[in-house]
Design an enzyme around this catalytic site. Structure first.
Site, mmCIF file in Angstrom:
data_model
loop_
_atom_site.group_PDB
_atom_site.id
_atom_site.type_symbol
_atom_site.label_atom_id
_atom_site.label_comp_id
_atom_site.label_asym_id
_atom_site.label_seq_id
_atom_site.Cartn_x
_atom_site.Cartn_y
_atom_site.Cartn_z
ATOM 1 N N ARG A 102 0.820 -1.215 0.000
ATOM 2 C CA ARG A 102 0.000 0.000 0.000
ATOM 3 C C ARG A 102 0.854 1.265 0.000
ATOM 4 O O ARG A 102 0.524 2.233 -0.692
ATOM 5 C CB ARG A 102 -0.951 -0.024 1.195
ATOM 6 C CG ARG A 102 -1.849 1.204 1.331
ATOM 7 C CD ARG A 102 -2.513 1.622 0.041
ATOM 8 N NE ARG A 102 -3.192 0.539 -0.649
ATOM 9 C CZ ARG A 102 -3.587 0.580 -1.915
ATOM 10 N NH1 ARG A 102 -3.317 1.663 -2.643
ATOM 11 N NH2 ARG A 102 -4.199 -0.425 -2.467
ATOM 12 N N LYS A 137 2.135 24.906 -3.070
ATOM 13 C CA LYS A 137 0.891 24.281 -2.607
ATOM 14 C C LYS A 137 1.007 22.766 -2.742
ATOM 15 O O LYS A 137 0.321 22.121 -3.534
ATOM 16 C CB LYS A 137 -0.302 24.825 -3.383
ATOM 17 C CG LYS A 137 -0.529 26.322 -3.141
ATOM 18 C CD LYS A 137 -1.660 26.862 -3.989
ATOM 19 C CE LYS A 137 -1.833 28.359 -3.766
ATOM 20 N NZ LYS A 137 -2.887 28.944 -4.631
ATOM 21 N N LYS A 169 4.812 38.992 -1.899
ATOM 22 C CA LYS A 169 3.391 38.810 -2.172
ATOM 23 C C LYS A 169 2.606 40.043 -1.726
ATOM 24 O O LYS A 169 3.150 40.979 -1.144
ATOM 25 C CB LYS A 169 2.887 37.557 -1.459
ATOM 26 C CG LYS A 169 3.653 36.281 -1.816
ATOM 27 C CD LYS A 169 3.174 35.679 -3.108
ATOM 28 C CE LYS A 169 1.878 34.939 -2.899
ATOM 29 N NZ LYS A 169 1.428 34.278 -4.153
ATOM 30 N N GLU A 199 4.756 40.069 -6.707
ATOM 31 C CA GLU A 199 3.398 39.869 -7.188
ATOM 32 C C GLU A 199 2.709 41.223 -7.306
ATOM 33 O O GLU A 199 2.770 42.044 -6.384
ATOM 34 C CB GLU A 199 2.641 38.979 -6.201
ATOM 35 C CG GLU A 199 1.164 38.811 -6.503
ATOM 36 C CD GLU A 199 0.460 38.073 -5.385
ATOM 37 O OE1 GLU A 199 0.534 36.834 -5.361
ATOM 38 O OE2 GLU A 199 -0.160 38.734 -4.522
ATOM 39 N N ASP A 220 -0.918 38.544 -10.972
ATOM 40 C CA ASP A 220 -1.846 37.719 -10.203
ATOM 41 C C ASP A 220 -3.287 37.977 -10.610
ATOM 42 O O ASP A 220 -3.798 39.098 -10.495
ATOM 43 C CB ASP A 220 -1.673 37.997 -8.711
ATOM 44 C CG ASP A 220 -2.497 37.044 -7.854
ATOM 45 O OD1 ASP A 220 -2.482 35.834 -8.135
ATOM 46 O OD2 ASP A 220 -3.165 37.526 -6.920
#
Length: 285
Positions: A102, A137, A169, A199, A220
């Site tokens: 597994r 992410k 950001k 960004e 963005d």
């Protein structure tokens, strides 16, 4: 191109997954049903077409429980395959094989899923000159493996973590007091090998950023029209044209139109946060 990750990066993930599955007493089903010393041969076979990534996870999962296991890959990471294809053949102690099954399938299926989705995005933008990149992410603990899978699918890796590039950001800009101020502070702190990306969420911020000459500008959630305008402004800037990265809400349905605006890179969080595991099965011989 053959892609490999060092075993040193894969082994801790495999061992953690095995420990989670084996619990406190090991595989009590195999211990009860399988005579000690039995051998098992099997193939890992694809139930659906895809792109291979994670073949070394199979080898290391089996070797962790049976150091004498033999693993014979039929393909290499980065290779495409059809449904029914044998990906790897292996032989090991039967108890060990069943206990590792597994973990090996989970990792192989997950990474093949990432590589396969990445390949779909790469093929969707073919001929435009735009490159498909991943993001941070990723599944906690699996970043190196998932970014490897993106590369197997033909994508390129964005930064691996917070320490290998400066990415300013929107929240950094808000706290810092503006785009220009943030870039100037970043440049003053950055080493000579550290690239700076910022960004922006509009054309006014883009103009402010261009004047500070960052290495990369992330556009963005720009629509196609604004992306084309951003590419034109960057190309005409007296300060030089940075790398332009489009990001935000990119899908397989929209990625071609985004690429055709002239951006250099399209970053897609879905490559790792939304890729479905590819269906791979284990067939005993």
């Amino acid at each position: 191109m053959t892609r490999r990750l060092p075993d040193l990066l894969i082994e801790p993930v495999v061992r953690m997954a095995l420990a989670e599955d084996l619990g406190r007493a090991g595989d009590i089903t195999a211990q009860a049903c399988i005579p000690e010393g039995s051998r098992m041969r099997a193939v890992f076979a694809a139930r659906k077409p895809g792109v291979l990534a994670g073949i070394d996870c199979v080898r290391l999962a089996l070797a962790a429980l049976d150091p004498e296991a033999t693993v014979r890959p039929a393909l290499r990471d980065g290779d495409a395959f059809e449904a029914g294809a044998v990906l790897v053949e292996a032989e090991a102690d039967a108890r060990a094989f069943l206990a590792a099954e597994r973990t090996a399938l989970n990792l192989l299926g997950r990474l093949c899923g990432v590589a396969t989705l990445t390949r779909a995005y790469v093929e969707a933008v073919e001929g435009t000159g735009a490159r498909i990149a991943d993001t941070r992410k990723t599944t906690p603990g699996l970043r190196a493996l998932e970014k490897h899978a993106v590369a197997c699918g033909g994508g390129v890796n964005h930064r691996f973590g917070l320490d290998d590039a400066i990415l300013i950001k929107d929240n950094h800009v808000a706290v810092c007091g503006g785009v220009g101020q943030a870039i100037r502070r970043a440049r003053a702190a950055a080493g000579h090998l550290v690239r700076i990306e910022i960004e922006v969420d509009g054309l006014e911020q883009l103009d402010e950023a261009l004047a500070e000459r960052p290495d990369v500008v992330m556009l963005d959630n720009f629509g196609a029209d604004r992306l084309r305008e951003a590419v034109a402004r960057a190309g005409a800037s007296p300060f030089g044209r940075p790398v332009l990265e489009a990001s935000g809400g990119v899908t397989l349905e929209t990625v071609r139109a985004i690429a055709e605006t002239g951006v250099d890179v399209i970053s897609v969080g879905a490559l790792t946060h939304s890729a479905a595991a590819l269906d791979v099965g284990l067939d005993a011989l």
